[in-house]
Design a protein around this motif. Structure first.
Motif, PDB file in Angstrom:
ATOM      1  N   GLN A   9      -2.163  -1.971   2.483  1.00 37.02           N
ATOM      2  CA  GLN A   9      -3.400  -2.559   1.966  1.00 37.02           C
ATOM      3  C   GLN A   9      -3.880  -3.703   2.860  1.00 37.02           C
ATOM      4  OE1 GLN A   9      -3.771  -3.068  -2.366  1.00 37.02           O
ATOM      5  NE2 GLN A   9      -1.748  -2.114  -2.504  1.00 37.02           N
ATOM      6  N   ARG A  10      -2.939  -4.499   3.341  1.00 33.28           N
ATOM      7  CA  ARG A  10      -3.288  -5.615   4.229  1.00 33.28           C
ATOM      8  C   ARG A  10      -3.963  -5.083   5.493  1.00 33.28           C
ATOM      9  NH1 ARG A  10       1.545  -8.122   4.744  1.00 33.28           N
ATOM     10  NH2 ARG A  10       2.154  -6.747   6.428  1.00 33.28           N
ATOM     11  N   GLU A  11      -3.371  -4.075   6.122  1.00 34.93           N
ATOM     12  CA  GLU A  11      -3.930  -3.515   7.353  1.00 34.93           C
ATOM     13  C   GLU A  11      -5.304  -2.904   7.117  1.00 34.93           C
ATOM     14  OE1 GLU A  11      -4.588  -2.831  11.156  1.00 34.93           O
ATOM     15  OE2 GLU A  11      -2.884  -3.975  10.398  1.00 34.93           O
ATOM     16  N   ALA A  12      -5.465  -2.202   6.002  1.00 29.78           N
ATOM     17  CA  ALA A  12      -6.766  -1.599   5.686  1.00 29.78           C
ATOM     18  C   ALA A  12      -7.830  -2.682   5.520  1.00 29.78           C
ATOM     19  CB  ALA A  12      -6.661  -0.740   4.427  1.00 29.78           C
ATOM     20  N   PHE A  13      -7.504  -3.761   4.814  1.00 28.02           N
ATOM     21  CA  PHE A  13      -8.460  -4.856   4.630  1.00 28.02           C
ATOM     22  C   PHE A  13      -8.794  -5.500   5.971  1.00 28.02           C
ATOM     23  CE2 PHE A  13      -9.155  -9.464   3.863  1.00 28.02           C
ATOM     24  CZ  PHE A  13     -10.365  -9.383   3.190  1.00 28.02           C
TER      25      PHE A  13
END
Length: 185
Positions: free
Chosen positions: A155-159
């Motif tokens: 989720q961090r990378e996608a954001f």
């Protein structure tokens, strides 16, 4: 490289804005994200004039259109918060934000899973904070995340990918920045 501008719930930066007067600093947001982002701190409760510390607030009613009330005295804050949020989001539009990091479970800032007291007097994690809802309705192309989601690497990378794409799009002069994955042309 120029820093990318992000909105953030002020409490996550360690600002003394929480109802209980205790800090809620998120070191990852402040220290790691802060290396490449310029923050625009927002606290809706303080924005509408509530003191620190203060009586807690809660969402009451139906998930689609809950009311915002103080927990002990039942003071109605919905209209005040909605007016303030609409005005604040209009100001934030001019800030060219490329993302927003919201405080999870907050009746004003939670993106999803905020406790909502239904008409039977039962709490369920079905709500969206009033400011977060208005922000997402008015700025649907701005990537949003709750601070807890940044702990999950996927989720961090996608954001971060969406935020950086937005920043590159704005740098290239595209209004609204670059589209995120799956967004229509």
């Amino acid at each position: 490289m120029e820093k990318i501008k992000l909105g953030v719930s002020a409490c996550l930066l360690g600002e003394n804005t929480r109802y209980d007067g205790r800090p809620k600093l998120n070191r990852y947001v402040r220290d790691t994200v802060g290396q490449w982002a310029e923050f625009v701190a927002v606290c809706p409760e303080v924005g509408i004039g509530l003191p620190v510390p203060r009586e807690p607030i809660q969402l009451v009613g139906e998930p689609g259109r809950p009311r915002l009330l103080t927990r002990e005295t039942g003071e109605e804050l919905t209209d005040t918060m909605e007016r303030w949020a609409l005005e604040r989001v209009d100001v934030l539009k001019s800030e060219d934000l490329c993302g927003f990091i919201f405080k999870a479970r907050s009746p004003s800032c939670g993106v999803a899973g905020v406790e909502l007291l239904n008409h039977q007097g039962v709490f369920a994690p079905l709500g969206t904070g009033i400011f977060a809802r208005i922000f997402m309705e008015r700025l649907p192309r701005v990537p949003v995340v709750e601070e807890g989601q940044l702990e999950d690497p996927i989720q961090r990378e996608a954001f971060i990918r969406r935020v950086k794409a937005c920043g590159q799009g704005r740098a290239a002069g595209r209004p609204g920045g670059a589209r995120g994955p799956g967004e229509p042309s």
